[in-house]
Write a protein that holds these residues in place. Structure first.
Motif, PDB file in Angstrom:
ATOM      1  N   ALA A  49      40.419  83.412  13.919  1.00 34.85           N
ATOM      2  CA  ALA A  49      39.916  82.040  13.717  1.00 34.85           C
ATOM      3  C   ALA A  49      38.793  82.053  14.789  1.00 34.85           C
ATOM      4  O   ALA A  49      37.697  81.461  14.714  1.00 34.85           O
ATOM      5  CB  ALA A  49      40.896  80.951  13.865  1.00 34.85           C
ATOM      6  N   ASP A  52      35.706  83.894  13.800  1.00 33.66           N
ATOM      7  CA  ASP A  52      34.839  83.363  12.509  1.00 33.66           C
ATOM      8  C   ASP A  52      33.974  81.953  13.144  1.00 33.66           C
ATOM      9  O   ASP A  52      32.919  81.685  12.559  1.00 33.66           O
ATOM     10  CB  ASP A  52      35.822  82.764  11.617  1.00 33.66           C
ATOM     11  CG  ASP A  52      36.242  83.963  10.695  1.00 33.66           C
ATOM     12  OD1 ASP A  52      35.518  84.998  10.567  1.00 33.66           O
ATOM     13  OD2 ASP A  52      37.495  83.791  10.088  1.00 33.66           O
ATOM     14  N   ARG A  53      34.730  81.242  14.060  1.00 34.76           N
ATOM     15  CA  ARG A  53      34.190  79.916  14.481  1.00 34.76           C
ATOM     16  C   ARG A  53      33.243  79.869  15.872  1.00 34.76           C
ATOM     17  O   ARG A  53      32.621  78.807  16.113  1.00 34.76           O
ATOM     18  CB  ARG A  53      35.136  78.965  14.553  1.00 34.76           C
ATOM     19  CG  ARG A  53      35.814  78.678  13.208  1.00 34.76           C
ATOM     20  CD  ARG A  53      37.127  78.030  13.334  1.00 34.76           C
ATOM     21  NE  ARG A  53      37.567  77.764  12.248  1.00 34.76           N
ATOM     22  CZ  ARG A  53      38.828  77.097  12.013  1.00 34.76           C
ATOM     23  NH1 ARG A  53      39.543  76.640  13.179  1.00 34.76           N
ATOM     24  NH2 ARG A  53      39.481  76.842  10.758  1.00 34.76           N
ATOM     25  N   GLN A  55      30.608  79.954  18.475  1.00 36.33           N
ATOM     26  CA  GLN A  55      29.236  79.768  18.501  1.00 36.33           C
ATOM     27  C   GLN A  55      28.618  79.762  19.728  1.00 36.33           C
ATOM     28  O   GLN A  55      29.104  79.741  20.788  1.00 36.33           O
ATOM     29  CB  GLN A  55      28.987  78.352  17.761  1.00 36.33           C
ATOM     30  CG  GLN A  55      29.426  78.319  16.435  1.00 36.33           C
ATOM     31  CD  GLN A  55      28.897  76.920  15.633  1.00 36.33           C
ATOM     32  OE1 GLN A  55      27.858  76.631  15.631  1.00 36.33           O
ATOM     33  NE2 GLN A  55      29.834  76.191  15.256  1.00 36.33           N
ATOM     34  N   ARG A  61      29.536  86.070  17.796  1.00 36.28           N
ATOM     35  CA  ARG A  61      31.059  85.782  17.550  1.00 36.28           C
ATOM     36  C   ARG A  61      31.938  86.775  17.631  1.00 36.28           C
ATOM     37  O   ARG A  61      33.100  86.701  17.862  1.00 36.28           O
ATOM     38  CB  ARG A  61      30.936  85.000  16.356  1.00 36.28           C
ATOM     39  CG  ARG A  61      30.843  85.360  14.980  1.00 36.28           C
ATOM     40  CD  ARG A  61      31.181  84.327  14.086  1.00 36.28           C
ATOM     41  NE  ARG A  61      30.974  84.891  12.614  1.00 36.28           N
ATOM     42  CZ  ARG A  61      30.019  84.605  11.718  1.00 36.28           C
ATOM     43  NH1 ARG A  61      28.813  84.039  12.376  1.00 36.28           N
ATOM     44  NH2 ARG A  61      30.011  85.359  10.589  1.00 36.28           N
ATOM     45  N   VAL A 209      28.454  78.672   9.435  1.00 38.55           N
ATOM     46  CA  VAL A 209      29.559  78.389  10.429  1.00 38.55           C
ATOM     47  C   VAL A 209      29.763  77.025  10.391  1.00 38.55           C
ATOM     48  O   VAL A 209      28.768  76.083  10.472  1.00 38.55           O
ATOM     49  CB  VAL A 209      28.744  78.865  11.732  1.00 38.55           C
ATOM     50  CG1 VAL A 209      29.761  78.355  12.804  1.00 38.55           C
ATOM     51  CG2 VAL A 209      28.611  80.334  11.743  1.00 38.55           C
ATOM     52  N   VAL A 210      30.894  76.282  10.366  1.00 41.19           N
ATOM     53  CA  VAL A 210      31.384  75.000  10.538  1.00 41.19           C
ATOM     54  C   VAL A 210      32.133  74.960  11.833  1.00 41.19           C
ATOM     55  O   VAL A 210      32.691  75.761  12.338  1.00 41.19           O
ATOM     56  CB  VAL A 210      32.168  74.610   9.156  1.00 41.19           C
ATOM     57  CG1 VAL A 210      31.202  74.771   7.945  1.00 41.19           C
ATOM     58  CG2 VAL A 210      33.326  75.490   9.035  1.00 41.19           C
ATOM     59  N   ALA A 211      32.518  73.514  11.951  1.00 41.71           N
ATOM     60  CA  ALA A 211      33.174  73.142  13.177  1.00 41.71           C
ATOM     61  C   ALA A 211      34.599  73.454  12.932  1.00 41.71           C
ATOM     62  O   ALA A 211      35.135  73.490  11.914  1.00 41.71           O
ATOM     63  CB  ALA A 211      32.927  71.527  13.481  1.00 41.71           C
ATOM     64  N   ALA A 212      35.271  73.790  14.078  1.00 40.90           N
ATOM     65  CA  ALA A 212      36.790  73.943  13.763  1.00 40.90           C
ATOM     66  C   ALA A 212      37.371  72.666  13.097  1.00 40.90           C
ATOM     67  O   ALA A 212      36.946  71.449  13.624  1.00 40.90           O
ATOM     68  CB  ALA A 212      37.338  74.277  15.337  1.00 40.90           C
ATOM     69  N   ASP A 213      38.474  73.018  12.506  1.00 41.40           N
ATOM     70  CA  ASP A 213      39.371  71.706  12.143  1.00 41.40           C
ATOM     71  C   ASP A 213      40.094  71.224  13.281  1.00 41.40           C
ATOM     72  O   ASP A 213      40.731  71.906  14.024  1.00 41.40           O
ATOM     73  CB  ASP A 213      40.261  72.393  11.218  1.00 41.40           C
ATOM     74  CG  ASP A 213      40.889  71.336  10.309  1.00 41.40           C
ATOM     75  OD1 ASP A 213      41.085  70.240  10.747  1.00 41.40           O
ATOM     76  OD2 ASP A 213      41.492  71.658   9.427  1.00 41.40           O
ATOM     77  N   GLU A 365      36.663  82.937   1.398  1.00 41.34           N
ATOM     78  CA  GLU A 365      35.324  82.393   1.700  1.00 41.34           C
ATOM     79  C   GLU A 365      34.735  81.295   0.911  1.00 41.34           C
ATOM     80  O   GLU A 365      34.452  80.151   1.024  1.00 41.34           O
ATOM     81  CB  GLU A 365      34.372  83.258   2.203  1.00 41.34           C
ATOM     82  CG  GLU A 365      33.034  82.719   2.951  1.00 41.34           C
ATOM     83  CD  GLU A 365      32.035  83.919   3.050  1.00 41.34           C
ATOM     84  OE1 GLU A 365      30.932  83.629   2.892  1.00 41.34           O
ATOM     85  OE2 GLU A 365      32.554  84.982   3.910  1.00 41.34           O
ATOM     86  N   ARG A 370      33.829  78.526   4.450  1.00 42.08           N
ATOM     87  CA  ARG A 370      33.676  78.977   5.761  1.00 42.08           C
ATOM     88  C   ARG A 370      33.588  80.385   5.937  1.00 42.08           C
ATOM     89  O   ARG A 370      34.389  81.041   4.968  1.00 42.08           O
ATOM     90  CB  ARG A 370      34.497  78.233   6.640  1.00 42.08           C
ATOM     91  CG  ARG A 370      35.934  78.385   6.452  1.00 42.08           C
ATOM     92  CD  ARG A 370      36.645  77.591   7.587  1.00 42.08           C
ATOM     93  NE  ARG A 370      36.518  76.189   7.188  1.00 42.08           N
ATOM     94  CZ  ARG A 370      37.177  75.382   8.351  1.00 42.08           C
ATOM     95  NH1 ARG A 370      37.859  75.876   9.135  1.00 42.08           N
ATOM     96  NH2 ARG A 370      36.995  73.983   8.009  1.00 42.08           N
TER      97      ARG A 370
END
Length: 455
Positions: A49, A52-53, A55, A61, A209-213, A365, A370
């Motif tokens: 995780a 993947d995230r 940044q 990454r 790329v998105v922000a972490a949950d 994905e 994501r």
């Protein structure tokens, strides 16, 4: 290559070294390795995780984590093979636990991001087959080096030790060899893929790329959520578990069986360890065409069925008195042929398995919107880690349960203990093989989702 180098050296030598050479009780060995694998299993999805995230990392990454893994792995694996003499059982246990954790968890920061990167290098099906083949050719080449170098330079037959794997003196130098070779491969692999990976990350970063949950979900909760969204992830984990359960069982018990069951001499033992690798290298060239001809799922099933059948025959035929006698050159040649055929079958399975893993990453994905190759790779490695850990726990516990003698000459080893060990290995192979054949048949990949990802 670094992961397979570590896995082969660990699976082949650590259990045997600590049980038969160092003299650590089998139950304690199984407990130590199970704890190491359990902790590694918890770490893997977090690494996936994070990869993947991640940044704004200095080296990207994937590579920022990969480069950070090199030193911990090198220190940990070298010291695993160098326990000081004169330690108590609890001190030996602590040594194995501490440096085993450093080596196994350290290299996870390399393995999970690097495996995920393989799914990002190309979306083209033919290129992915090529990537899978090249990855596995590299794996087989590096683990081919381990037994050749180990028994050519370190574990050399002598008058005091006709079975050189029972000699404690070569193990520290062997550990340094595995340490420095693994570190060099990690550095070369990281530098060699860095430029291409950075281009891909920069190209995809704005959209992907998105922000972490921030819901604070646990890793276990995230795992269950992923399985609900993409059921193939759960199947992937179980397949990975069963495959590594069996391959790890074969690797971890090879020296025990070669030393006490088949009674191979110093020339046939290293040949046994490289036989499967030679078979796999031969079959790698055939695997892409084989996969195209019958499909990924059928190729996996055919390869696995052959692999399990051959591994079982290498044990059941000697038990039934239908193979050459133990301790002869003929039994060495027979086991070599079995392992060679098993290597061919394994290669025909592992190439389509890699492709299916990348496809499941694409599917997840598309389902989540994501990047997912890292988290899917980490879930696969959960199965791999747990498979190896369960084998170590079962094998170590079984050795302790039957009170398998340690530091005893081969000609003084009780026959009933050796036969019990062989039946133990055979029963696990049969159970795992049956479960695997059924499970692979349940894979269903929705390739219709690929255009949504590529587009």
């Amino acid at each position: 290559m670094p992961e397979l180098l570590k896995s082969f050296a660990w699976d082949t030598f650590v259990l045997f070294f600590y049980a038969q050479v160092v003299g650590l009780h089998g139950g304690l060995i199984g407990m130590a390795i199970a704890i190491i694998i359990a902790f590694d299993t918890i770490v893997d999805p977090w690494i996936g995780a994070l990869s993947d995230r991640l940044q704004s990392a200095r080296f990207g990454r994937r590579h920022s984590l990969m480069f950070a893994a090199i030193l911990p792995y090198m220190v940990g694996i070298a010291l695993v093979f160098s326990p000081p003499q004169g330690m108590s059982q609890m001190m030996i246990l602590s040594w194995l636990l501490g440096f085993g954790l450093l080596a196994r968890c350290g290299i996870s920061f390399w393995t999970v991001p690097s495996y995920a990167m393989g799914g990002e290098l190309s979306r083209d099906a033919d290129e992915r087959r090529l990537i899978a083949v090249l990855r596995n050719v590299g794996n087989q080449l590096v683990i081919l080096v381990v037994p050749i170098v180990a028994f050519g330079l370190f574990f050399v037959q002598s008058g005091a030790f006709p079975k050189p794997q029972l000699d404690p003196a070569p193990y520290p130098l062997f550990g340094l060899f595995v340490s420095f070779l693994g570190g060099a491969l990690m550095l070369v692999g990281g530098i060699g893929t860095y430029r291409r990976a950075r281009i891909i990350e920069r190209t995809n970063a704005p959209e992907m790329v998105v922000a972490a949950d921030n819901r604070g979900a646990s890793l276990f909760g995230a795992f269950l959520h992923a399985i609900r969204i993409t059921p193939n992830i759960g199947r992937l984990l179980l397949v990975a578990f069963l495959v590594l359960f069996t391959s790890s069982l074969v690797n971890q018990m090879s020296l025990h069986l070669a030393t006490y069951f088949w009674e191979l001499d110093a020339t046939w033992t290293p040949r046994l360890l490289i036989a499967g690798i030679l078979g796999s290298l031969l079959a790698m060239a055939l695997a892409p065409a084989f996969t195209r001809a019958i499909g990924s799922r059928r190729a996996m099933m055919a390869g696995l069925c052959g692999y399990f059948l051959v591994q079982a025959c290498a044990i059941i035929l000697p038990l039934a008195g239908l193979s050459p006698a133990a301790g002869t050159a003929a039994i060495g040649a027979f086991i070599f042929c079995c392992r060679f055929a098993g290597g061919i079958c394994y290669a025909l399975y592992v190439v389509p398995f890699n492709i299916v893993t990348y496809d499941i990453g694409d599917e997840h994905e598309a389902n989540t919107g994501r990047p997912a190759q890292g988290i899917v790779a980490s879930f696969m490695f959960i199965g791999l880690q747990v498979g190896g850990g369960v084998v170590a726990l079962l094998a170590g516990s079984f050795l302790g349960l039957i009170d398998f003698p340690t530091q005893l000459p081969v000609d003084q080893m009780p026959g009933d203990k050796v036969a019990a060990l062989a039946w133990f290995v055979l029963s696990l192979i049969v159970v795992a093989g049956g479960a695997m054949a059924w499970l692979v048949g349940t894979f269903r990949i929705d390739h219709g989702k690929r255009p949504a990802i590529v587009g």
